[in-house]
Design a protein around this motif. Structure first.
Motif, short mmCIF file in Angstrom:
data_model
loop_
_atom_site.label_atom_id
_atom_site.label_comp_id
_atom_site.label_asym_id
_atom_site.label_seq_id
_atom_site.Cartn_x
_atom_site.Cartn_y
_atom_site.Cartn_z
N PRO A 89 45.49 43.22 57.07
CA PRO A 89 46.44 42.63 56.11
C PRO A 89 47.78 43.34 56.18
O PRO A 89 47.87 44.54 55.99
CB PRO A 89 45.75 42.88 54.75
CG PRO A 89 44.30 42.97 55.08
CD PRO A 89 44.23 43.63 56.43
N VAL A 308 37.83 38.07 56.25
CA VAL A 308 38.22 37.06 55.27
C VAL A 308 37.65 35.70 55.64
O VAL A 308 37.21 34.93 54.78
CB VAL A 308 39.76 37.02 55.16
CG1 VAL A 308 40.21 35.78 54.40
CG2 VAL A 308 40.28 38.27 54.48
N MET A 329 46.98 37.36 50.85
CA MET A 329 46.10 38.41 50.34
C MET A 329 46.73 38.91 49.05
O MET A 329 47.83 39.46 49.04
CB MET A 329 45.97 39.55 51.35
CG MET A 329 45.18 39.18 52.59
SD MET A 329 43.43 38.91 52.27
CE MET A 329 42.83 40.59 52.15
N VAL A 345 38.72 42.53 54.62
CA VAL A 345 39.00 42.92 53.24
C VAL A 345 39.13 44.43 53.18
O VAL A 345 38.33 45.16 53.77
CB VAL A 345 37.87 42.45 52.31
CG1 VAL A 345 37.91 43.16 50.97
CG2 VAL A 345 37.94 40.96 52.10
N ALA A 349 42.12 44.50 48.16
CA ALA A 349 42.10 43.04 48.26
C ALA A 349 41.59 42.40 46.97
O ALA A 349 40.43 42.04 46.84
CB ALA A 349 41.22 42.61 49.43
N ILE A 352 42.00 36.41 47.60
CA ILE A 352 42.22 35.64 48.83
C ILE A 352 42.64 34.27 48.36
O ILE A 352 41.86 33.54 47.73
CB ILE A 352 40.94 35.57 49.68
CG1 ILE A 352 40.52 36.97 50.16
CG2 ILE A 352 41.13 34.62 50.86
CD1 ILE A 352 39.14 37.02 50.77
#
Length: 440
Positions: A89, A308, A329, A345, A349, A352
């Protein structure tokens, strides 16, 4: 109940009804986890396992490097099959990749930490540090750093952020409703670590069931007060939360500790409680999977390192009649848009979010109208239009004079702007340039 708030802020559509009635559910065990060594603000952890090693649940596999850093632990038992760079992310980073053997073996070091009354402040700080606990509202600041203020900073209040003011997100709501005792016990632990006699749990009053559950559970704690907050964004921001609960203002350029306060997320406190009670480090978290493109929005307890894409599939996948326009995210206001779902993740997180093309359209910018609405809503009392204008002219010295570094990046200014100016993006750029200049 008196409803607390702050000056400024705005009211984006809440859109929490996708998932706020969905009870917590444990996600399926992943076949493989991709555990980043950088899941926190500060220096990345250093891998202390090798390819081919067998690891167990809760085993430390990444060791913190420096004070502002965090340990990383395995969320499954199995074999380390790779240690390499991959998509994460917000960018790239090194991951320890573990193939799950599904034996669910817990590492021998995992044991309850004893009774709270028998633990010293130093014990608590060390337990939190070893467990790799970070701010779980999304900021991922190492918690052991927060509860280790300099001796000259006199802390007299701990505030738990249960506002969850970001649209769509309901992970904290379900946590407070279903596990209020964990939240309150975690607060007691944090208060003891800081030698504080007063604690608040602050919750927006659009969560009356969570407020009721916490108030009922808090009856046995004389030094904890559960308070209601006006529904307004960004009600959960640290400085705004401190003002709402105590009336104190954090000085420009200062930190919450400069106002005698430490702020943590309710999920962080709950993790502290679980670590004390079970010995397990931070290896899973509650994540809201939601948005107009998700077939079955849920609040899932997800193992850190789960992809994810796998989590979305466990929510019925994406709707066939809708095309994803943006995948985020976190929440829509402060979350980070991603270009792929092939990312794991991490500890921060909280959500989502899958939005369709219509919701994701970026309106065409027009010239600034000088209407002043961005000034009215700014919770940090800034003049976003001027900071943005100087940033776009690359005059970062002038942007600094307008206190660009005090921006909390909530996005209220961009949201409210009738000319659809992308104010936050240019202010973020100014902050990066100013910070880089100071480092030189």
């Amino acid at each position: 109940m008196k409803v607390l708030t702050f000056k400024g802020g705005t009211h984006p559509p809440e859109r929490k009804d996708y998932s706020n009635q969905k009870p917590l559910q444990k996600a399926d065990n992943p076949k493989t986890v991709y555990i980043p060594l950088q899941q926190h603000i500060g220096a990345p952890a250093k891998a202390i396992v090798n390819v081919g090693d067998q690891v167990k649940i809760g085993q430390k596999i990444g060791e913190q490097q420096g004070f502002v850093s965090c340990n990383v632990h395995s969320s499954v038992s199995g074999k380390v099959i790779a240690i390499k760079e991959r998509e994460l992310p917000g960018g790239h980073g090194i991951c320890i990749i573990v193939e799950n053997d599904f034996k669910e073996e817990i590492h021998e070091s995992i044991k309850p930490k004893g009774k709270l009354e028998e633990l010293t402040k130093e014990d608590i700080v060390n337990i939190v540090k070893e467990a790799g606990i970070v701010g779980m509202g999304g900021a991922t600041f190492p918690t052991h750093v927060k509860i280790s203020p300099p001796p000259d900073k006199k802390i007299d209040v701990v505030i738990l952020n249960g506002a969850e003011c970001e649209p769509y997100l309901t992970a904290d709501h379900r946590l407070m409703l279903e596990n209020p005792e964990d939240v309150l016990f975690g607060l007691k632990v944090l208060m003891k670590a800081l030698n504080v006699k007063k604690g608040y749990v602050a919750v927006e009053n659009n969560k009356p069931d969570a407020l009721e559950a916490l108030q009922k559970a808090a009856q046995k704690y004389e030094d904890i007060e559960v308070v209601g907050l006006k529904v307004k964004y960004p009600q959960g921001a640290e400085k705004q939360l401190i003002y709402a609960c105590t009336g104190r203002e954090v000085p420009s350029g200062g930190l919450p500790m400069d106002a005698g306060a430490v702020v943590n997320n309710v999920a962080t406190a709950a993790q502290v409680a679980r670590t004390i009670q079970t010995g397990l480090p931070l290896i899973d978290r509650i994540t809201t999977v939601t948005g107009s493109c998700v077939n079955e929005p849920k609040n899932l307890i997800v193992k850190v390192g789960t992809l994810v894409s796998e989590i979305v599939e466990q929510c019925g996948g994406l709707k066939e009649d809708k095309k994803v326009g943006k995948f985020i995210m976190g929440g829509p206001m402060m979350g980070i848009a991603q270009y792929t779902m092939d990312i794991p993740v991490n500890k921060g997180a909280s959500g989502i979010l899958c939005l369709d093309e219509e919701e994701s359209k970026t309106p065409k910018q027009q010239n600034c109208l000088r209407c002043g609405r961005c000034v009215d809503v700014c919770p940090a009392f800034l003049q976003p239009l001027y900071i943005s204008a100087y940033s776009l002219k690359n005059d970062f010295e002038k942007a600094s004079e307008y206190r660009a570094l005090d921006c909390i990046e909530c996005g209220s200014c961009s949201f409210i702007c009738p000319a659809r100016r992308q104010l936050l993006q240019s202010i973020r750029n100014a902050k990066r340039e100013i910070i880089a200049s100071k480092r030189k």
